[in-house]
Enzyme design. Sequence first.
Site, PDB file in Angstrom:
ATOM      1  N   MET A  79     -12.754 -33.768 -16.915  1.00  0.00           N
ATOM      2  CA  MET A  79     -11.542 -34.151 -16.751  1.00  0.00           C
ATOM      3  C   MET A  79     -11.317 -35.672 -15.942  1.00  0.00           C
ATOM      4  O   MET A  79     -10.180 -36.318 -15.873  1.00  0.00           O
ATOM      5  CB  MET A  79     -10.238 -33.250 -16.234  1.00  0.00           C
ATOM      6  CG  MET A  79     -10.193 -32.146 -17.017  1.00  0.00           C
ATOM      7  SD  MET A  79      -9.111 -32.712 -18.425  1.00  0.00           S
ATOM      8  CE  MET A  79      -7.520 -32.491 -17.785  1.00  0.00           C
ATOM      9  N   GLU A  94     -20.342 -46.781  -8.078  1.00  0.00           N
ATOM     10  CA  GLU A  94     -19.503 -45.883  -8.802  1.00  0.00           C
ATOM     11  C   GLU A  94     -18.103 -46.341  -8.084  1.00  0.00           C
ATOM     12  O   GLU A  94     -17.571 -46.608  -6.963  1.00  0.00           O
ATOM     13  CB  GLU A  94     -19.598 -44.349  -8.472  1.00  0.00           C
ATOM     14  CG  GLU A  94     -20.659 -43.722  -9.015  1.00  0.00           C
ATOM     15  CD  GLU A  94     -20.725 -42.324  -8.994  1.00  0.00           C
ATOM     16  OE1 GLU A  94     -19.831 -41.575  -8.707  1.00  0.00           O
ATOM     17  OE2 GLU A  94     -21.857 -41.686  -9.034  1.00  0.00           O
ATOM     18  N   TRP A 145     -10.950 -34.503  -8.988  1.00  0.00           N
ATOM     19  CA  TRP A 145     -11.157 -33.780  -7.935  1.00  0.00           C
ATOM     20  C   TRP A 145      -9.943 -33.961  -6.715  1.00  0.00           C
ATOM     21  O   TRP A 145     -10.197 -33.021  -5.825  1.00  0.00           O
ATOM     22  CB  TRP A 145     -12.400 -33.853  -7.226  1.00  0.00           C
ATOM     23  CG  TRP A 145     -12.974 -35.467  -7.249  1.00  0.00           C
ATOM     24  CD1 TRP A 145     -13.475 -36.342  -7.983  1.00  0.00           C
ATOM     25  CD2 TRP A 145     -12.356 -36.473  -6.211  1.00  0.00           C
ATOM     26  NE1 TRP A 145     -13.709 -37.541  -7.482  1.00  0.00           N
ATOM     27  CE2 TRP A 145     -12.935 -37.729  -6.466  1.00  0.00           C
ATOM     28  CE3 TRP A 145     -11.433 -36.227  -5.053  1.00  0.00           C
ATOM     29  CZ2 TRP A 145     -12.516 -38.870  -5.764  1.00  0.00           C
ATOM     30  CZ3 TRP A 145     -11.218 -37.327  -4.370  1.00  0.00           C
ATOM     31  CH2 TRP A 145     -11.783 -38.714  -4.577  1.00  0.00           C
ATOM     32  N   GLU A 200     -16.638 -32.059 -14.536  1.00  0.00           N
ATOM     33  CA  GLU A 200     -15.977 -33.222 -14.503  1.00  0.00           C
ATOM     34  C   GLU A 200     -15.681 -33.987 -15.548  1.00  0.00           C
ATOM     35  O   GLU A 200     -15.157 -35.095 -15.854  1.00  0.00           O
ATOM     36  CB  GLU A 200     -16.815 -34.421 -13.492  1.00  0.00           C
ATOM     37  CG  GLU A 200     -17.092 -34.207 -12.149  1.00  0.00           C
ATOM     38  CD  GLU A 200     -17.792 -35.304 -11.195  1.00  0.00           C
ATOM     39  OE1 GLU A 200     -17.125 -35.510 -10.400  1.00  0.00           O
ATOM     40  OE2 GLU A 200     -18.796 -35.409 -11.906  1.00  0.00           O
ATOM     41  N   ARG A 223     -24.272 -28.821  -8.554  1.00  0.00           N
ATOM     42  CA  ARG A 223     -25.367 -29.975  -8.236  1.00  0.00           C
ATOM     43  C   ARG A 223     -25.509 -29.618  -6.582  1.00  0.00           C
ATOM     44  O   ARG A 223     -24.598 -29.034  -5.768  1.00  0.00           O
ATOM     45  CB  ARG A 223     -24.991 -31.370  -8.668  1.00  0.00           C
ATOM     46  CG  ARG A 223     -23.671 -31.858  -8.052  1.00  0.00           C
ATOM     47  CD  ARG A 223     -23.287 -32.984  -8.545  1.00  0.00           C
ATOM     48  NE  ARG A 223     -21.803 -33.612  -8.197  1.00  0.00           N
ATOM     49  CZ  ARG A 223     -21.555 -34.790  -8.019  1.00  0.00           C
ATOM     50  NH1 ARG A 223     -22.410 -35.638  -8.199  1.00  0.00           N
ATOM     51  NH2 ARG A 223     -20.170 -35.019  -7.729  1.00  0.00           N
ATOM     52  N   ASN A 252     -28.243 -38.932  -5.760  1.00  0.00           N
ATOM     53  CA  ASN A 252     -26.808 -39.223  -6.093  1.00  0.00           C
ATOM     54  C   ASN A 252     -25.855 -38.488  -4.850  1.00  0.00           C
ATOM     55  O   ASN A 252     -25.869 -37.503  -4.619  1.00  0.00           O
ATOM     56  CB  ASN A 252     -26.345 -38.596  -7.499  1.00  0.00           C
ATOM     57  CG  ASN A 252     -24.846 -38.799  -7.812  1.00  0.00           C
ATOM     58  OD1 ASN A 252     -23.925 -38.387  -7.330  1.00  0.00           O
ATOM     59  ND2 ASN A 252     -24.857 -40.030  -8.521  1.00  0.00           N
ATOM     60  N   GLU A 253     -25.308 -39.535  -4.321  1.00  0.00           N
ATOM     61  CA  GLU A 253     -24.274 -39.254  -3.093  1.00  0.00           C
ATOM     62  C   GLU A 253     -24.745 -37.926  -2.160  1.00  0.00           C
ATOM     63  O   GLU A 253     -24.346 -36.870  -2.322  1.00  0.00           O
ATOM     64  CB  GLU A 253     -23.013 -38.636  -3.642  1.00  0.00           C
ATOM     65  CG  GLU A 253     -22.155 -39.862  -4.554  1.00  0.00           C
ATOM     66  CD  GLU A 253     -20.762 -39.258  -4.963  1.00  0.00           C
ATOM     67  OE1 GLU A 253     -20.078 -39.889  -5.059  1.00  0.00           O
ATOM     68  OE2 GLU A 253     -20.797 -37.964  -5.329  1.00  0.00           O
TER      69      GLU A 253
END
Length: 702
Positions: free
Chosen positions: A393, A343, A351, A391, A153, A191-192
């Site tokens: 995990m 979030e 991470w 992501e 991304r 997003n971010e």
Amino acid sequence: MNPRNSRQFGRWKAALIGSALLLALPSAMPAAATTAPGASAASGQEQFRKLYLGSAWYPEQWPEERWAEDLRLMQAHGANVVRIGEFAWSAMEPTEGAYDLGWLVRAVRLAAKYDIKVVIGTPTDTPPAWMTQKYPEVLRIDGDGKRLGHGGRRQFSISDPHYRQLSRDIVSRMAQALGHEPNVIGWQIGNEYTDESYDPAAKAGWIDWLKDRYGTLDKLNDAWTTQYWSQTYSDWNQVPFNTEKGNPGLMLEQKRYITGQWVAFQKNQIDAIRAHALPAQFITTNLGGLGWANRFDRYAINRDLDFASWDNYVGTGHLQPYRNGASHDLVRGWKRKNFWVMEIQPGFVNWAPVSNMLYPGETRAMAWQAIGHGADGILYWQWRNALNGQETMHGSILGPDGKPLPVYDEVVRIGREMARATPVLAGTAPVSPVAILQDYPSRWTIDFQPHHKDYDQIGVLLDYYAPLKDALGSVDIVEADGPLDRYKLVVAPNLAILTPDMTARLSAFVKAGGHLILGPRSGQRDAYDRLQPRRQPGPLADLLGGQVEQFYALDEPVAVGTGTARIWAEDLTAKAPDTQVLLRYGKANGWLDGHAAALTRQVGKGRITYVGALIDPDLMKTLIDDALKGAGVARDFAVPADVELMTRQGDGRSIVILINHGKEARSVTLPETMTDILEGGTKQAVTLGAEGVAVLQRGTDK
């Protein structure tokens, strides 16, 4: 680039250049001028009418027959909002021009059956593979000149006109389909925001931005002092545009230009939404980087938005109450009103160097700390683990089997408590008589030339923040270029850049009765990142009646007052007869021995203080306590170690939120009888277990 025709390219280039000129120096263009009239329609303020709890949900990743069970489990834990869509471009436009938004509409309407409102995320953080294959020019080029590939991304260019047009097309389609859906309360852009691009379109925009800013190369060369190291430019295209270390004036302007690129990229989508959506649907974006990131100016980013949102993660370790609380206060200051945490960490991440689980109860404590600092919305990332992807995990509320994970029960408790607290917290916000000034250009210039490897600007801010927070429960962190008339005490820990407008505003604040405290390095630079010809604090030196004779990066601690200074110390001299020495160095490095470390002076009805050293916590507490007393700021009630006090006020109500961030139980004696919102009844004292929370209502306003 692969434009459809040269005329279309001309339109794209003109739009890009025009939008790039939105952001200018504070002295040249007031902050409000970066927001076009009518850019942010009056929102229905639905986002502040109650507390919202939810998560990020990705229905496109799961069979549609599963959706109802997801929503049932959300409703069961008290969710009343969900965010969808922000990574689903390939599901909404599987091939160019072939749109499929039916599934998104069905998801929105199904959520309504479970009394769950929806925030729609625009999908522009993850362009689909068909696009990056067909139009490789939309891919970002990093500062080293490398073009990114597909598969992650943020691989897109915020400056490429074709990508902006493709983004506007998909967002327009989404707004047409969902802009009048009664269950949609708002939108999140992308997003971010993170990475800028150094592609040809971005470079062309940079050169045109500079031409508009300076008019002539002579003015640019003068502002940047390019005679140094033979940097003088004779052609606009000679000006670098990359991530290499260079002239600080150039680097500062590049930050401003990049901010303008993000503002324009965002505005492109805002306009597409506003053209089709109900005015009551809010628009925000979720800013990442753990709050303090400064790749661009976040005040400028938020001006076109209805309210600020951010993503709150701990990462490795456990909640650091002061740093995390100050992050919330920083976010609240971006718009000077309540915000959402779009979030928040559901136990752990994937991470961090060590992606450990938070302690039992710590997820709840994180949520209530956010609310105590002004959050009216809390959304977990994510609802359910995807079966694959970068992501998988990451912590979530449901496992890949669709069943609740252990943290679900804690989220159930949070939902139950937020429902109880909504009637008293709705319409309230943190209110403080004290503000800390935060300035992105000042942070950038210190980052460019820190002079000491351990000079941590956030740490310096927290040195001042911690004793203020302990004393008051609520502290504002606001833009240095904003109004100050509501405050009695203002602290500027790292205000390296002083513009004429800022100087005038701070001087007026002091003369009208305010107390201003300046930290080290204040007033060292001007708006072009040049050294001020007047020694620190530059244009405020006359107001202080003193100046910095020399600054010193310290390789050893030095004595100051009753404590010590580390990392940084400045030698000050009083120039006016009524300027007082507040602190002196003791035995030091030979240069500082016996010299002034802090000066203070009464001016008009107020006072200005300059603290030239990074001092230890005990000495800082004494300094802040004296400043609060002198400014006439009353302390709130004392709480034990590890307990955080937060306050919110409004609509005739005064709310106290207490959190025990420690591992041992703590008892808190209240200054008056208060109503216990979570447990019921009235209390004169509360006992908080480890990670314990209390929400209390005072009998009357303070």
